[in-house]
Motif scaffolding. Structure first.
Motif, PDB file in Angstrom:
ATOM      1  N   SER A  93       2.071   8.197  -5.071  1.00  0.00           N
ATOM      2  CA  SER A  93       2.703   8.806  -6.241  1.00  0.00           C
ATOM      3  C   SER A  93       1.702   9.149  -7.341  1.00  0.00           C
ATOM      4  CB  SER A  93       3.758   7.847  -6.809  1.00  0.00           C
ATOM      5  OG  SER A  93       4.265   8.331  -8.033  1.00  0.00           O
ATOM      6  N   GLY A  94       1.987  10.251  -8.045  1.00  0.00           N
ATOM      7  CA  GLY A  94       1.215  10.637  -9.214  1.00  0.00           C
ATOM      8  C   GLY A  94       1.930  10.353 -10.516  1.00  0.00           C
ATOM      9  N   LEU A  95       2.986   9.541 -10.479  1.00  0.00           N
ATOM     10  CA  LEU A  95       3.686   9.169 -11.702  1.00  0.00           C
ATOM     11  C   LEU A  95       2.784   8.307 -12.583  1.00  0.00           C
ATOM     12  CD1 LEU A  95       7.203   8.252 -10.248  1.00  0.00           C
ATOM     13  CD2 LEU A  95       6.539  10.362 -11.414  1.00  0.00           C
ATOM     14  N   ALA A  96       2.929   8.453 -13.874  1.00  0.00           N
ATOM     15  CA  ALA A  96       2.142   7.663 -14.828  1.00  0.00           C
ATOM     16  C   ALA A  96       2.971   6.466 -15.254  1.00  0.00           C
ATOM     17  CB  ALA A  96       1.747   8.519 -16.025  1.00  0.00           C
ATOM     18  N   LEU A  97       2.722   5.313 -14.634  1.00  0.00           N
ATOM     19  CA  LEU A  97       3.470   4.098 -14.923  1.00  0.00           C
ATOM     20  C   LEU A  97       2.515   3.022 -15.425  1.00  0.00           C
ATOM     21  CD1 LEU A  97       5.767   3.971 -11.759  1.00  0.00           C
ATOM     22  CD2 LEU A  97       6.325   4.872 -14.018  1.00  0.00           C
ATOM     23  N   ALA A  98       2.922   2.324 -16.454  1.00  0.00           N
ATOM     24  CA  ALA A  98       2.107   1.239 -17.002  1.00  0.00           C
ATOM     25  C   ALA A  98       2.626  -0.080 -16.442  1.00  0.00           C
ATOM     26  CB  ALA A  98       2.172   1.238 -18.518  1.00  0.00           C
ATOM     27  N   ALA A  99       1.977  -0.580 -15.405  1.00  0.00           N
ATOM     28  CA  ALA A  99       2.348  -1.851 -14.798  1.00  0.00           C
ATOM     29  C   ALA A  99       1.068  -2.609 -14.466  1.00  0.00           C
ATOM     30  CB  ALA A  99       3.184  -1.636 -13.545  1.00  0.00           C
ATOM     31  N   ASP A 100       1.060  -3.890 -14.744  1.00  0.00           N
ATOM     32  CA  ASP A 100      -0.155  -4.685 -14.613  1.00  0.00           C
ATOM     33  C   ASP A 100      -0.586  -4.878 -13.164  1.00  0.00           C
ATOM     34  OD1 ASP A 100      -2.208  -6.352 -15.863  1.00  0.00           O
ATOM     35  OD2 ASP A 100      -1.176  -8.030 -14.899  1.00  0.00           O
TER      36      ASP A 100
ATOM     37  N   PHE B 209       0.821  -1.207   0.000  1.00  0.00           N
ATOM     38  CA  PHE B 209       0.000   0.000   0.000  1.00  0.00           C
ATOM     39  C   PHE B 209       0.860   1.264   0.000  1.00  0.00           C
ATOM     40  CE2 PHE B 209      -2.522   3.361   1.877  1.00  0.00           C
ATOM     41  CZ  PHE B 209      -3.807   3.148   1.354  1.00  0.00           C
ATOM     42  N   GLY B 210       0.489   2.243  -0.857  1.00  0.00           N
ATOM     43  CA  GLY B 210       0.901   3.625  -0.711  1.00  0.00           C
ATOM     44  C   GLY B 210       2.312   4.060  -1.042  1.00  0.00           C
ATOM     45  N   PRO B 211       3.092   3.376  -1.915  1.00  0.00           N
ATOM     46  CA  PRO B 211       4.445   3.875  -2.193  1.00  0.00           C
ATOM     47  C   PRO B 211       4.425   5.213  -2.920  1.00  0.00           C
ATOM     48  CG  PRO B 211       3.887   2.077  -3.684  1.00  0.00           C
ATOM     49  CD  PRO B 211       2.797   2.142  -2.664  1.00  0.00           C
ATOM     50  N   GLY B 212       5.449   6.032  -2.667  1.00  0.00           N
ATOM     51  CA  GLY B 212       5.540   7.360  -3.260  1.00  0.00           C
ATOM     52  C   GLY B 212       6.432   7.391  -4.492  1.00  0.00           C
ATOM     53  N   ASP B 213       6.745   8.620  -4.922  1.00  0.00           N
ATOM     54  CA  ASP B 213       7.483   8.823  -6.168  1.00  0.00           C
ATOM     55  C   ASP B 213       8.846   8.133  -6.179  1.00  0.00           C
ATOM     56  OD1 ASP B 213       5.411  10.397  -7.067  1.00  0.00           O
ATOM     57  OD2 ASP B 213       6.439  12.310  -6.751  1.00  0.00           O
ATOM     58  N   ARG B 214       9.529   8.156  -5.055  1.00  0.00           N
ATOM     59  CA  ARG B 214      10.910   7.656  -5.028  1.00  0.00           C
ATOM     60  C   ARG B 214      10.961   6.138  -5.145  1.00  0.00           C
ATOM     61  NH1 ARG B 214      14.809   6.353  -1.313  1.00  0.00           N
ATOM     62  NH2 ARG B 214      13.339   6.507   0.413  1.00  0.00           N
ATOM     63  N   LEU B 215       9.975   5.444  -4.583  1.00  0.00           N
ATOM     64  CA  LEU B 215      10.007   3.987  -4.539  1.00  0.00           C
ATOM     65  C   LEU B 215       9.205   3.320  -5.652  1.00  0.00           C
ATOM     66  CD1 LEU B 215       9.531   3.361  -0.710  1.00  0.00           C
ATOM     67  CD2 LEU B 215      11.656   3.610  -1.993  1.00  0.00           C
ATOM     68  N   LEU B 216       8.151   3.977  -6.123  1.00  0.00           N
ATOM     69  CA  LEU B 216       7.212   3.302  -7.023  1.00  0.00           C
ATOM     70  C   LEU B 216       7.855   2.775  -8.303  1.00  0.00           C
ATOM     71  CD1 LEU B 216       4.340   2.378  -7.555  1.00  0.00           C
ATOM     72  CD2 LEU B 216       3.872   4.616  -8.572  1.00  0.00           C
ATOM     73  N   PRO B 217       8.729   3.530  -9.000  1.00  0.00           N
ATOM     74  CA  PRO B 217       9.286   2.974 -10.242  1.00  0.00           C
ATOM     75  C   PRO B 217       9.989   1.632 -10.053  1.00  0.00           C
ATOM     76  CG  PRO B 217       9.674   5.332 -10.140  1.00  0.00           C
ATOM     77  CD  PRO B 217       9.145   4.936  -8.796  1.00  0.00           C
ATOM     78  N   ALA B 218      10.788   1.499  -9.002  1.00  0.00           N
ATOM     79  CA  ALA B 218      11.491   0.243  -8.756  1.00  0.00           C
ATOM     80  C   ALA B 218      10.524  -0.885  -8.416  1.00  0.00           C
ATOM     81  CB  ALA B 218      12.516   0.411  -7.632  1.00  0.00           C
ATOM     82  N   LEU B 219       9.507  -0.577  -7.646  1.00  0.00           N
ATOM     83  CA  LEU B 219       8.534  -1.591  -7.251  1.00  0.00           C
ATOM     84  C   LEU B 219       7.679  -2.022  -8.439  1.00  0.00           C
ATOM     85  CD1 LEU B 219       7.360   0.035  -3.896  1.00  0.00           C
ATOM     86  CD2 LEU B 219       8.973  -1.860  -4.163  1.00  0.00           C
ATOM     87  N   ALA B 220       7.251  -1.064  -9.238  1.00  0.00           N
ATOM     88  CA  ALA B 220       6.367  -1.371 -10.359  1.00  0.00           C
ATOM     89  C   ALA B 220       7.065  -2.181 -11.441  1.00  0.00           C
ATOM     90  CB  ALA B 220       5.812  -0.076 -10.946  1.00  0.00           C
ATOM     91  N   SER B 221       8.368  -2.007 -11.589  1.00  0.00           N
ATOM     92  CA  SER B 221       9.108  -2.720 -12.635  1.00  0.00           C
ATOM     93  C   SER B 221       9.718  -4.025 -12.142  1.00  0.00           C
ATOM     94  CB  SER B 221      10.219  -1.821 -13.191  1.00  0.00           C
ATOM     95  OG  SER B 221      11.152  -1.483 -12.168  1.00  0.00           O
ATOM     96  N   SER B 222       9.463  -4.399 -10.907  1.00  0.00           N
ATOM     97  CA  SER B 222      10.094  -5.574 -10.319  1.00  0.00           C
ATOM     98  C   SER B 222       9.460  -6.877 -10.808  1.00  0.00           C
ATOM     99  CB  SER B 222      10.010  -5.516  -8.795  1.00  0.00           C
ATOM    100  OG  SER B 222      10.386  -6.750  -8.217  1.00  0.00           O
ATOM    101  N   ALA B 223      10.262  -7.719 -11.453  1.00  0.00           N
ATOM    102  CA  ALA B 223       9.789  -9.047 -11.854  1.00  0.00           C
ATOM    103  C   ALA B 223       9.586  -9.938 -10.630  1.00  0.00           C
ATOM    104  CB  ALA B 223      10.789  -9.681 -12.813  1.00  0.00           C
ATOM    105  N   GLU B 224      10.381  -9.696  -9.566  1.00  0.00           N
ATOM    106  CA  GLU B 224      10.248 -10.495  -8.348  1.00  0.00           C
ATOM    107  C   GLU B 224       8.877 -10.305  -7.705  1.00  0.00           C
ATOM    108  OE1 GLU B 224      12.583 -12.685  -6.709  1.00  0.00           O
ATOM    109  OE2 GLU B 224      13.218 -12.633  -8.803  1.00  0.00           O
TER     110      GLU B 224
END
Length: 375
Positions: free
Chosen positions: A150-157, A122-137
């Motif tokens: 975060s308000g970043l626009a990331l395409a992650a399933d 729940f609730g990751p912010g701008d600094r953490l979200l890119p790494a979490l969203a792209s994690s295959a693990e």
């Protein structure tokens, strides 16, 4: 020779019509008594709440640290209220301080999945979200990332946003300011702030964007010379407040407009008590000033009940995200990753405010401008 007639074997117990033998009656009585004693236990077992572990990595040191703490507070009071209500789901909210290094923070998220059995983050912010969203693990483990701050626009399933992205905030800010009759606008963009459609935003604002570098003094001189009625700042709290301070040094005190990435309290501290300009911030969820909404009234009451702290736009945003998640979990039949995903894909009224995930993984495009003030 005569055959003797054998007498029928007498029944061991006299049996009257409609009456069981005594030993059979005792067996029936014991069985019935056992069932009567077992029913409450079975009912209690059937009604026992299912526990769902929700992980939460709190970023205490980044640019969004103030907002992250408020966001956590809002979510916590919602989860506490759900657990106190005794519904079908009990939410175990496991909070960890996030490592400053996003790679080590990712390892923390994996540990939450493996050791705490968290299926949701729940609730990751701008600094953490890119790494979490792209994690295959995390994807391989079925971890769903829900209600990012975060308000970043990331395409992650596996990422489910309960808020509009920064581009939508900037678009809405420009449109609403023009709707207020402010036609002379300026646009300032921090170098590390992603703006996907800058050309469109410049067209809406009717000006070219000014890049914020250093303390913002050079940008402030360029902007103040055009005498705009409002300046839209695409950046975090520091970029917003430092530009405001430099604009004040140039004698400009118009409307300084920031995004939901800005902490009102921290910005006012940087600007100082003597700052005379108007401070506006975008909100991606209803704020405390919208007191007629049920979700706002509930949140204000629960903040007082569980934390005895005043609400803020960030606590309300966290509360709304947690309210959506709680309702979704109550509709899930099991805790499997596939069932969690199915449960998240619905339309939920959280109290006169609706989040709709039936058409995608961004449940809201709500954006409004509000006057900024400290809590």
């Amino acid at each position: 020779m005569s055959l003797s007639r054998r007498s029928p074997t007498p029944a061991p117990y006299p049996v009257l019509r409609g009456q069981l033998p005594a030993h059979a009656g005792r067996r029936r009585l014991l069985a019935a008594t056992g069932m009567a004693l077992a029913l409450p236990a079975l009912a209690a077992l059937a009604q026992a709440p299912r526990t769902v572990v929700v992980g939460h990595l709190l970023d205490r040191n980044g640019a969004q640290s103030d907002l992250a703490r408020d966001y956590l507070a809002g979510a916590k009071v919602m989860f506490d209220a759900v657990n106190a209500g005794g519904g079908p789901v009990r939410i175990l909210h496991v909070v960890r301080d996030a490592d400053p290094d996003p790679r080590r923070a990712l390892a923390q998220a994996v540990s939450l999945a493996d050791t705490e059995h968290a299926g949701l983050l729940f609730g990751p912010g701008d600094r953490l979200l890119p790494a979490l969203a792209s994690s295959a693990e995390l994807a391989r483990r079925g971890m769903q990332i829900v209600a990012p701050l975060s308000g970043l626009a990331l395409a992650a399933d596996n990422v489910w946003f309960t808020r509009a992205d920064y581009q939508a905030e900037l678009d809405a800010a420009a449109q609403q300011l023009r709707g207020y009759g402010l036609t002379r606008l300026a646009l300032a963009v921090a170098p590390d702030f992603a703006v996907s459609s800058l050309a469109r935003l410049e067209a809406q604002a009717g000006t070219r964007a000014v890049l914020l570098e250093g303390t913002g003094a050079a940008a402030a001189r360029r902007i103040a010379a055009t005498r705009p009625g409002a300046v839209i700042v695409a950046g975090d709290t520091l970029a917003y407040a430092e530009l405001g301070r430099e604009l004040a040094a140039q004698g400009w005190y118009g409307f300084l407009v920031g995004l939901s990435s800005v902490s009102a309290n921290a910005a006012r501290e940087i600007l100082g008590r003597g700052y005379a300009g108007g401070l506006l911030l975008t909100q991606v969820a209803p704020g405390p000033q919208q007191a007629t909404l049920r979700v706002v009234k509930e949140h204000v009451a629960r903040m007082k009940q569980y934390l005895d702290e005043p609400p803020s736009p960030a606590t309300l945003a966290g509360y709304i995200g947690a309210a959506w998640l709680a309702r979704a979990l109550q509709s899930a039949r099991t805790g499997s990753p596939a069932e969690l995903r199915r449960a998240l894909q619905g339309r939920f009224d959280v109290g006169d405010f609706t989040l709709d995930f039936t058409r995608g993984q961004r449940g809201s495009q709500y954006v409004t401008l509000a006057v900024s003030g400290a809590k």
